[in-house]
Design a protein around this motif. Structure first.
Motif, mmCIF file in Angstrom:
data_model
loop_
_atom_site.group_PDB
_atom_site.id
_atom_site.type_symbol
_atom_site.label_atom_id
_atom_site.label_comp_id
_atom_site.label_asym_id
_atom_site.label_seq_id
_atom_site.Cartn_x
_atom_site.Cartn_y
_atom_site.Cartn_z
ATOM 1 N N UNK A 112 4.971 19.873 -42.640
ATOM 2 C CA UNK A 112 3.696 20.579 -42.794
ATOM 3 C C UNK A 112 2.914 20.589 -41.486
ATOM 4 N N UNK A 113 2.777 19.431 -40.850
ATOM 5 C CA UNK A 113 2.044 19.351 -39.576
ATOM 6 C C UNK A 113 2.700 20.207 -38.507
ATOM 7 N N UNK A 114 4.028 20.240 -38.480
ATOM 8 C CA UNK A 114 4.763 21.036 -37.503
ATOM 9 C C UNK A 114 4.452 22.524 -37.664
ATOM 10 N N UNK A 115 4.537 23.029 -38.892
ATOM 11 C CA UNK A 115 4.285 24.460 -39.102
ATOM 12 C C UNK A 115 2.815 24.819 -38.907
ATOM 13 N N UNK A 116 1.911 23.920 -39.238
ATOM 14 C CA UNK A 116 0.494 24.178 -38.961
ATOM 15 C C UNK A 116 0.249 24.262 -37.458
ATOM 16 N N UNK A 117 0.919 23.402 -36.693
ATOM 17 C CA UNK A 117 0.794 23.433 -35.235
ATOM 18 C C UNK A 117 1.368 24.732 -34.676
ATOM 19 N N UNK A 118 2.552 25.140 -35.164
ATOM 20 C CA UNK A 118 3.145 26.392 -34.694
ATOM 21 C C UNK A 118 2.256 27.584 -35.013
ATOM 22 N N UNK A 119 1.657 27.568 -36.196
ATOM 23 C CA UNK A 119 0.746 28.642 -36.582
ATOM 24 C C UNK A 119 -0.477 28.651 -35.671
ATOM 25 N N UNK A 120 -1.033 27.489 -35.411
ATOM 26 C CA UNK A 120 -2.239 27.373 -34.579
ATOM 27 C C UNK A 120 -1.999 27.876 -33.157
ATOM 28 N N UNK A 121 -0.796 27.639 -32.611
ATOM 29 C CA UNK A 121 -0.528 28.080 -31.244
ATOM 30 C C UNK A 121 0.176 29.441 -31.188
ATOM 31 N N UNK A 122 0.278 30.099 -32.352
ATOM 32 C CA UNK A 122 0.772 31.480 -32.401
ATOM 33 C C UNK A 122 2.268 31.643 -32.233
ATOM 34 N N UNK A 123 3.062 30.713 -32.741
ATOM 35 C CA UNK A 123 4.505 30.785 -32.535
ATOM 36 C C UNK A 123 5.316 31.206 -33.763
ATOM 37 N N UNK A 124 4.671 31.663 -34.808
ATOM 38 C CA UNK A 124 5.431 31.992 -36.006
ATOM 39 C C UNK A 124 5.872 33.452 -36.080
ATOM 40 N N UNK A 125 5.435 34.261 -35.135
ATOM 41 C CA UNK A 125 5.850 35.663 -35.121
ATOM 42 C C UNK A 125 7.167 35.789 -34.351
ATOM 43 N N UNK A 126 8.100 36.590 -34.873
ATOM 44 C CA UNK A 126 9.418 36.778 -34.249
ATOM 45 C C UNK A 126 10.125 35.450 -34.025
ATOM 46 N N UNK A 127 10.048 34.602 -35.026
ATOM 47 C CA UNK A 127 10.588 33.252 -34.934
ATOM 48 C C UNK A 127 11.450 32.959 -36.148
#
Length: 158
Positions: free
Chosen positions: A121-136
């Motif tokens: 959960x913390x990992x995906x929240x961090x990725x979302x916060x830094x904008x890394x979930x698009x095209x991933x």
């Protein structure tokens, strides 16, 4: 069969312009991962020996430390990427979390899984916060199934 002849997801995504990265908190030479993962098409391999120090639980980096390192590395990547991350905290005997050790292996397993879930959960929240979930594309793999026999109780839990 020659493993280099295998058509794999990392090879497919690499051909589409994705950076392919494999992460594990264990050593890369265990089970010859350093060779096998490269032959599957992973361009980058990050393992215990080439990730800077972090919390160690059991066989290697804790899931939380591994996810933190992965987020740091992925944040530096440009363009789309495919990350395959193998977690270790779900590995038998499930007693790596010293503060949560219990007498029952089933209880230790449940506590380990709660730790893994919280780390994910913390990992995906961090990725979302830094904008890394698009095209991933991120694949998480827990090293080992529980090995526990399914035991039903009155509440219907297994």
């Amino acid at each position: 069969h020659d493993v280099n002849q295998i058509y794999s997801l990392p090879k497919f995504l690499s051909a589409l312009g994705y950076t392919t990265i494999y992460f594990i908190g264990d050593t890369s030479h265990t089970y010859r991962r350093n060779i096998f993962m490269k032959s599957l098409g992973f361009r980058h391999l990050f393992a215990k020996e080439n990730l800077s120090s972090g919390e160690i639980l059991g066989k290697g980096l804790s899931d939380r430390a591994l996810f933190d390192k992965a987020a740091e590395i992925l944040h530096k990547e440009r363009g789309p990427f495919f990350a395959y991350i193998t977690t270790l905290t779900s590995h038998y005997p499930f007693n790596y979390l010293k503060k949560s050790w219990a007498w029952s292996i089933q209880e230790n397993y449940k506590r380990s899984m709660r730790y893994v879930d919280g780390s994910v959960e913390k990992f995906f929240l961090k990725l979302e916060r830094i904008g890394l979930l698009k095209n991933t594309l991120i694949v998480l793999f827990g090293d080992h199934e529980s090995g526990l026999e399914v035991v039903s109780n009155k509440k219907g839990l297994s």
